[in-house]
Motif scaffolding. Structure first.
Motif, mmCIF file in Angstrom:
data_model
loop_
_atom_site.group_PDB
_atom_site.id
_atom_site.type_symbol
_atom_site.label_atom_id
_atom_site.label_comp_id
_atom_site.label_asym_id
_atom_site.label_seq_id
_atom_site.Cartn_x
_atom_site.Cartn_y
_atom_site.Cartn_z
ATOM 1 N N GLY A 83 0.694 -1.119 -0.060
ATOM 2 C CA GLY A 83 -0.021 0.004 -0.077
ATOM 3 C C GLY A 83 0.757 1.263 -0.097
ATOM 4 O O GLY A 83 0.117 2.275 0.267
ATOM 5 N N ILE A 84 2.044 1.147 -0.462
ATOM 6 C CA ILE A 84 3.090 2.451 -0.287
ATOM 7 C C ILE A 84 2.649 2.951 -1.793
ATOM 8 O O ILE A 84 2.590 2.427 -2.612
ATOM 9 N N PRO A 85 2.585 4.242 -1.828
ATOM 10 C CA PRO A 85 2.123 5.182 -2.866
ATOM 11 C C PRO A 85 3.411 5.010 -3.797
ATOM 12 O O PRO A 85 4.547 5.127 -3.484
ATOM 13 N N ASN A 86 3.275 5.054 -5.050
ATOM 14 C CA ASN A 86 4.210 4.911 -6.185
ATOM 15 C C ASN A 86 5.326 5.972 -6.184
ATOM 16 O O ASN A 86 6.405 5.803 -6.251
ATOM 17 N N ASP A 87 4.415 7.179 -5.821
ATOM 18 C CA ASP A 87 5.742 8.414 -5.789
ATOM 19 C C ASP A 87 6.597 8.348 -4.976
ATOM 20 O O ASP A 87 7.787 8.792 -5.065
ATOM 21 N N LEU A 88 6.305 7.696 -3.643
ATOM 22 C CA LEU A 88 7.138 7.625 -2.662
ATOM 23 C C LEU A 88 8.185 6.417 -2.907
ATOM 24 O O LEU A 88 9.357 6.995 -2.563
ATOM 25 N N ILE A 89 7.824 5.510 -3.542
ATOM 26 C CA ILE A 89 8.725 4.523 -3.869
ATOM 27 C C ILE A 89 9.916 5.041 -4.976
ATOM 28 O O ILE A 89 11.134 4.976 -4.747
ATOM 29 N N GLU A 90 9.186 5.671 -6.135
ATOM 30 C CA GLU A 90 10.030 6.175 -7.052
ATOM 31 C C GLU A 90 10.991 7.371 -6.388
ATOM 32 O O GLU A 90 12.377 7.469 -6.841
ATOM 33 N N ASP A 91 10.423 8.297 -5.342
ATOM 34 C CA ASP A 91 11.457 9.362 -4.870
ATOM 35 C C ASP A 91 12.490 8.504 -4.157
ATOM 36 O O ASP A 91 13.819 8.826 -4.296
ATOM 37 N N TYR A 92 12.307 7.606 -3.401
ATOM 38 C CA TYR A 92 13.356 6.893 -2.663
ATOM 39 C C TYR A 92 14.301 6.284 -3.596
ATOM 40 O O TYR A 92 15.399 6.371 -3.446
ATOM 41 N N ILE A 93 13.868 5.536 -4.549
ATOM 42 C CA ILE A 93 15.012 4.876 -5.522
ATOM 43 C C ILE A 93 15.646 5.769 -6.263
ATOM 44 O O ILE A 93 16.580 5.649 -6.618
ATOM 45 N N ASN A 94 14.954 6.981 -6.750
ATOM 46 C CA ASN A 94 15.516 7.889 -7.333
ATOM 47 C C ASN A 94 16.646 8.553 -6.564
ATOM 48 O O ASN A 94 17.662 8.961 -7.157
ATOM 49 N N SER A 95 16.439 8.740 -5.400
ATOM 50 C CA SER A 95 17.550 9.515 -4.386
ATOM 51 C C SER A 95 18.543 8.616 -3.954
ATOM 52 O O SER A 95 19.664 8.898 -3.412
ATOM 53 N N HIS A 96 18.259 7.314 -4.188
ATOM 54 C CA HIS A 96 19.410 6.170 -3.887
ATOM 55 C C HIS A 96 19.678 5.443 -5.081
ATOM 56 O O HIS A 96 20.147 4.154 -5.101
ATOM 57 N N ASP A 97 19.836 6.031 -6.381
ATOM 58 C CA ASP A 97 19.856 5.280 -7.678
ATOM 59 C C ASP A 97 21.194 4.600 -7.615
ATOM 60 O O ASP A 97 20.842 3.476 -8.066
ATOM 61 N N GLU A 98 22.203 4.897 -7.303
ATOM 62 C CA GLU A 98 23.774 4.242 -7.506
ATOM 63 C C GLU A 98 23.567 3.034 -6.606
ATOM 64 O O GLU A 98 24.041 2.014 -6.773
ATOM 65 N N GLU A 99 23.008 3.122 -5.441
ATOM 66 C CA GLU A 99 22.934 2.157 -4.444
ATOM 67 C C GLU A 99 22.277 1.011 -4.939
ATOM 68 O O GLU A 99 22.452 0.010 -4.712
#
Length: 147
Positions: A83-99
């Motif tokens: 139930g996590i909103p997609n925009d929160l998931i994308e924000d996290y992944i984009n901010s930790h892209d290299e990792e």
């Protein structure tokens, strides 16, 4: 409206549920949908810092990275299923892209090492593509094995 006693009683139920295991806001809402008045449940969720989807994402991804070999697509799917909103998931992944890219490459490498005795390279690549791994990360994992 509701009394302070009712609020405290219901809040303790929610906190017990949340402290037992990390939960997303959606999981808490689904669990107590019929048990707690909607307005009270919303107030309980918003009041304390125990239920934070951003914190949930970070903890869940760290757990996935420690225990599982997943593609980024599988990570997204697991978080969305909670139930996590997609925009929160994308924000996290984009901010930790290299990792996240390094994790996916390492994960692909681990799977390749496990499967290389059972399957040929092309079959392994197809397997990884079906699981959602990026082609570039698969190729990088193969190069790491060849080194």
């Amino acid at each position: 409206m509701y009394t302070i006693e009712e609020y405290d009683k219901e809040k303790s139920k929610v906190l017990k549920y949340v402290l037992y295991k990390k939960r997303s806001k959606k999981e808490v809402q689904n669990k107590f949908y019929n048990a707690i008045e909607n307005e009270m449940l919303h107030d309980i969720i918003e009041e304390n810092g125990y239920i934070d989807d951003n914190n949930y994402i970070e903890r869940a991804i760290n757990e996935f990275m420690a225990l599982n070999n997943l593609s980024l697509k599988e990570v997204r799917y697991k978080l969305m299923s909670k139930g996590i909103p997609n925009d929160l998931i994308e924000d996290y992944i984009n901010s930790h892209d290299e990792e996240m890219e390094n994790y996916e490459t390492k994960s692909a490498k681990t799977i390749i090492m496990k499967k290389q005795n059972q399957m040929d390279e092309e079959a392994i690549i197809q397997y990884l593509l079906k699981k959602g791994y990026k082609t570039s990360n698969i190729r990088q994992a193969i190069e790491l094995l060849d080194d």
